[in-house]
Each structure stands twice: as C-alpha cells, then as structure tokens.
Motif scaffolding. Structure first.
Motif, PDB file in Angstrom:
ATOM      1  N   ARG A 151       0.797  -1.011   0.028  1.00 25.73           N
ATOM      2  CA  ARG A 151       0.023  -0.007  -0.031  1.00 25.73           C
ATOM      3  C   ARG A 151       0.946   1.347   0.124  1.00 25.73           C
ATOM      4  O   ARG A 151       0.518   2.234  -0.508  1.00 25.73           O
ATOM      5  CB  ARG A 151      -0.881   0.010   1.136  1.00 25.73           C
ATOM      6  CG  ARG A 151      -1.834   1.292   1.132  1.00 25.73           C
ATOM      7  CD  ARG A 151      -2.464   1.257   2.808  1.00 25.73           C
ATOM      8  NE  ARG A 151      -1.452   1.400   3.693  1.00 25.73           N
ATOM      9  CZ  ARG A 151      -1.502   0.943   4.970  1.00 25.73           C
ATOM     10  NH1 ARG A 151      -2.857   0.297   5.304  1.00 25.73           N
ATOM     11  NH2 ARG A 151      -0.551   1.086   5.905  1.00 25.73           N
ATOM     12  N   ASP A 152       1.991   1.259   0.733  1.00 26.04           N
ATOM     13  CA  ASP A 152       2.742   2.416   1.086  1.00 26.04           C
ATOM     14  C   ASP A 152       3.852   2.341  -0.094  1.00 26.04           C
ATOM     15  O   ASP A 152       4.528   3.689  -0.113  1.00 26.04           O
ATOM     16  CB  ASP A 152       3.287   2.278   2.495  1.00 26.04           C
ATOM     17  CG  ASP A 152       2.520   2.327   3.590  1.00 26.04           C
ATOM     18  OD1 ASP A 152       1.159   2.997   3.390  1.00 26.04           O
ATOM     19  OD2 ASP A 152       2.532   2.084   4.485  1.00 26.04           O
ATOM     20  N   GLU A 174      -5.877   1.868  -2.212  1.00 29.54           N
ATOM     21  CA  GLU A 174      -4.696   2.664  -2.722  1.00 29.54           C
ATOM     22  C   GLU A 174      -4.429   2.636  -4.292  1.00 29.54           C
ATOM     23  O   GLU A 174      -3.991   3.326  -4.792  1.00 29.54           O
ATOM     24  CB  GLU A 174      -3.640   2.305  -1.982  1.00 29.54           C
ATOM     25  CG  GLU A 174      -2.494   3.165  -1.838  1.00 29.54           C
ATOM     26  CD  GLU A 174      -2.499   4.523  -0.817  1.00 29.54           C
ATOM     27  OE1 GLU A 174      -1.828   5.262  -1.085  1.00 29.54           O
ATOM     28  OE2 GLU A 174      -3.559   4.322  -0.102  1.00 29.54           O
ATOM     29  N   LYS A 221      -4.576   5.674  -6.727  1.00 30.34           N
ATOM     30  CA  LYS A 221      -3.389   6.020  -7.585  1.00 30.34           C
ATOM     31  C   LYS A 221      -3.314   5.901  -8.939  1.00 30.34           C
ATOM     32  O   LYS A 221      -2.705   6.694  -9.854  1.00 30.34           O
ATOM     33  CB  LYS A 221      -2.266   5.524  -6.661  1.00 30.34           C
ATOM     34  CG  LYS A 221      -1.810   6.011  -5.452  1.00 30.34           C
ATOM     35  CD  LYS A 221      -0.460   5.407  -4.865  1.00 30.34           C
ATOM     36  CE  LYS A 221      -0.417   6.181  -3.416  1.00 30.34           C
ATOM     37  NZ  LYS A 221       1.170   5.692  -2.898  1.00 30.34           N
ATOM     38  N   SER A 258       2.447   2.628  -8.728  1.00 32.54           N
ATOM     39  CA  SER A 258       1.874   3.858  -8.199  1.00 32.54           C
ATOM     40  C   SER A 258       1.743   4.685  -9.075  1.00 32.54           C
ATOM     41  O   SER A 258       1.014   5.920  -9.139  1.00 32.54           O
ATOM     42  CB  SER A 258       2.690   4.510  -7.076  1.00 32.54           C
ATOM     43  OG  SER A 258       3.998   4.782  -7.529  1.00 32.54           O
TER      44      SER A 258
END
Length: 445
Positions: free
Chosen positions: A14-15, A137, A141, A230
C-alpha cells in the motif's frame, strides 16, 4: 485471522515501501470467509500429471492413510451438511442493456457481453477495498485515474469485482427499511453472489488479483506486479513485457477457429498447454469441439478432452451444490473407450470422492467407485494407495453392519376407556389426591 507478517506486507504494498514481493506476498488477505461461505468453492483439476487429492503425494504409510481417511470422512460429513442448505441452481442472468464500457464494469456477465460486442479482451481486477490494505490505494493512484481508464479502455473492457465488507453489509436490508431500500439490497445481494461465483470459477484466493481474459472468459495471463505500482507508467511497463506472450495466445486461439481439422486440433492442444492447469476447465467448449473434430481418436488425445468436459461440468454441478451430479460426470466419462487406463482410474476415483461428499455414510457405493478405480490400472503407482482406501472402507462397512439395530422403546398399552372409567379414585393423602385439579380452561390450553 490475518497474520502480522501478512499485514506488514500489505502495508508495504500500500505504501510503496516494499521491495520485490514473492507471489504469495503480492496480495492482501484471502477473500473474507464469511462472505464466501455462500458458495462451495472447489475446483476439480484432472490432468495426466495430477491425481485427485487423496491419492497424490507418493507412497504413504497405512497409519497415515487411516488418519487421512478419517479427515476425509469428517470433511465429507461437513460438506453434506452444507449441501443440505443449498439454493436452487444458479441461472445466469442476461446482460444488462446499455452497458457503459468507457469505465469499469462491476460484473463479468456485462463485461463479457461488452467484450464480445467490441471484440476486445478483458482486464479483470478482483479487489477488496476495505479488506486487503492495497486495493483502495491502487485504485486511487492508478486504476481509477482518468489516464488509466482512457488508455486501457481502448484495448480492454475493464471489469472490477469488489468484495468489500461494506458491500456485504449494504446487502443486509434493515427490517425497518422501505420497500425500495429492501429491493435495492436484494439486487445487490444477487450481484455479490454472482461475483462470488466468478471468484470461485477463477480460483481467486486473495485480493488484489489481476487477469487478462479473452472475450470468451479464457485466462490469457495472470498479471503479477513484482513490485508496488503507483502510476500508470509502471503498469504500462508490466503490460509491455507481456505483449509477446499475449500475441502467442491470441494467434493460437485464432488457429482453433479456421484451417484444416488437423491444424485446429493441434491449436486446441497448444492452447491447453498455454493455459494454467487450474483454468483449463474454462476451455470446455474447445474440448467439445476437439471431440467433434476427432471422432475416431486419431490423435489419441480425445480421452483427455472427454475428461476435461467432465471436469468442467462437475465444477459447475459442484458449485450448484450437487456433488452427486458432479460425481456422475466422472463416472460416465470413465465408460468411454477413448480414455486411457490412467484417465479411467482418475475418473472413477474422483467420482467416488465427490459422491462421498453427498452421501458420506454410503460406504458400499463409495467403495465400488474406488474398486473400479483400482481395477482400471492395478499396476499404476497409485494402485496400492487406492487399495488401502478400499480396505479402510471395508472396515467402516463392517463396523456399521456390526452395530445392533436400534430397539424401539416398549410402551405400555393404553387402558381401554371403560377400564379407565372404573379405575379407583386416589387415596386421600396420596400425591395424586393432593395435586390441585386442573381447571377446564387450563386443560384446554
């Protein structure tokens, strides 16, 4: 329960802080078990290289086999209970009218209809927005951006099947809700059940998962993102690396549609090799075409496709919670003269296994299937293991036959009405005499 390591990996995805992730780490947690319990998820895969569940894995000690049989019998009993709660067989609905393919479509029936109409492949995204820590996410994105939708709807029909807990909660209508709200909740529940069935068909065990499908629904390729993405540019790089592989699949599929019978048969066999074994049963219509084109089994491969047809039909029957019909598919396929001894052994064994999930205590019939499986190829590497299963079933049969018949409890005959009338009154001071008399109103109640 989701392990801490799985949560950490989901957070990395996710990050965007994780390094290259292994296959098992690229996804979030499995689909919510409470959500998926409405559908019996079982895919039966029979190939020349894989033997049904209980027999695979090499030689085992007899004690291990006994423990295994006990586990199987318990599982069969549990599944029999589940089957008793089955709903009517799933009837595929017709596609919606006015399907908007310029954005994500929320179900596969409409997605396939749009793909056929526009002659495009399908990019399908199985997500769990509030479950896996990654899907939401990724959508924000990448996949829900205007750029991604504009670029990829030019080549693909985009389908997103989402299994968020919030959607299942929304499908539970409040008893005090209005009729309109209850109707909307009912429609959502039907759509979610439809999507769960598709997750089962494609063997989706966790979200997020991504596949490229043909317009017919065949699996061209599972998309694996080796590192967190992303941006649309990063997705483009992954797709660019798959272009040659996708082209080979497309050309092979096209070759099944035209040319000489021999060329078409060769193309079908090649397409099976290009398809992951767990998704080959989706090619059932091509297996039917194969049997039709090679009526005399000149290729020697007709048996493989007869088994594939039985496998596909059994999957559908099993998902409709009808294991007997699933069992019959394999039992009938085993009678074909075009099956090899290995294929016959596989089919009879699987027929017995599936039948046991409907009638776990019908040991004699289960044993008869395993006996046919053994007799099909007594010299096979699996024969000894099948024979051990037969012996253990014989033990269960003997145990059940040794149990005494239940005896009905003896009941005293009711006294004739006349005798009851002549019965002496209870002595004063006895419990019966001391008991308060019931009022006529209480007696009526």
């Amino acid at each position: 329960m989701i392990s801490a390591s799985r949560i950490r990996k989901a957070e990395q995805l996710r990050d965007g802080t994780g390094s290259s992730l292994s296959r098992s780490e690229r996804r979030g947690p499995p689909l919510n078990a409470n959500n998926c319990q409405k559908i019996v998820k079982s895919t039966i895969i029979i190939t020349n290289k894989q033997f049904p569940r209980c027999v695979s894995g090499g030689a085992k000690r007899e004690e291990t086999m006994k423990k295994q049989l006990k586990s199987v019998v318990l599982a069969m009993a549990a599944l029999a209970v589940l089957a008793s709660c089955s709903k009517p067989k799933n009837q595929a609905r017709k596609p919606s009218e006015n399907i908007d393919s310029t954005t994500w479509i929320d179900n596969l029936i409409d997605g396939k209809a749009a793909a056929v109409k526009e002659n495009k492949k399908i990019f399908i995204f199985f997500s769990g927005d509030d479950q896996d820590g990654a899907s939401a996410e990724l959508k924000e994105k990448v996949f829900n951006t205007e750029e991604f939708i504009r670029v990829y709807t030019d080549k693909y029909v985009l389908v997103n099947l989402d299994y968020s807990n919030s959607k299942f909660e929304a499908a539970k209508a409040d008893p005090l809700a209005s009729d309109e709200e209850k109707k909307a909740a009912g429609e959502l529940e039907k759509r979610l059940e439809e999507n769960l069935r598709d997750a089962s068909l494609y063997n989706i065990e966790a979200t997020p998962s991504f596949y490229i499908l043909t317009k017919e629904g065949y699996v061209v390729k599972e998309i694996i993102f080796e590192k967190p993405v992303s941006s649309v540019e990063e997705v483009n790089e992954v797709f660019a690396g798959l272009e040659d592989e996708i082209a080979v699949y497309d050309n092979t599929l096209s070759a099944t549609e035209s040319g000489s019978d021999a060329d078409r048969l060769a193309a079908i066999d090649q397409l099976f090799e290009l398809t992951d074994p767990q998704h080959r049963y989706l090619l059932v219509d091509l297996s039917g075409l194969y049997v039709k084109l090679d009526k005399k089994n000149e290729t020697g491969n007709v048996g493989k496709h007869i088994v594939a047809i039985a496998n596909a039909n059994a999957v559908q029957a099993y998902m409709d919670q009808d294991p007997v019909a699933a069992s019959d598919q394999f039992a009938n396929a085993a009678k074909s003269k075009y099956l090899s001894t290995v294929e016959k052994q596989q089919c009879y064994y699987t027929a017995g296994y599936l039948y046991a999930q409907s009638a776990p205590n019908d040991f004699k019939k289960i044993k008869s299937y395993f006996e046919k499986s053994y007799n099909a190829d007594p010299e096979s590497p699996h024969a000894e293991q099948i024979q051990n299963m037969i012996k253990m079933l014989e033990e269960r049969i003997a145990e059940s036959e040794a149990q005494p018949e239940p005896v009905e409890p003896e009941t005293e005959p009711e006294a004739p009405a006349e005798a009851a009338a002549e019965a002496p009154a209870a002595d004063a001071g006895s419990p019966a005499a001391d008991a308060p008399a019931e009022s006529s109103e209480a007696a009526q109640n």
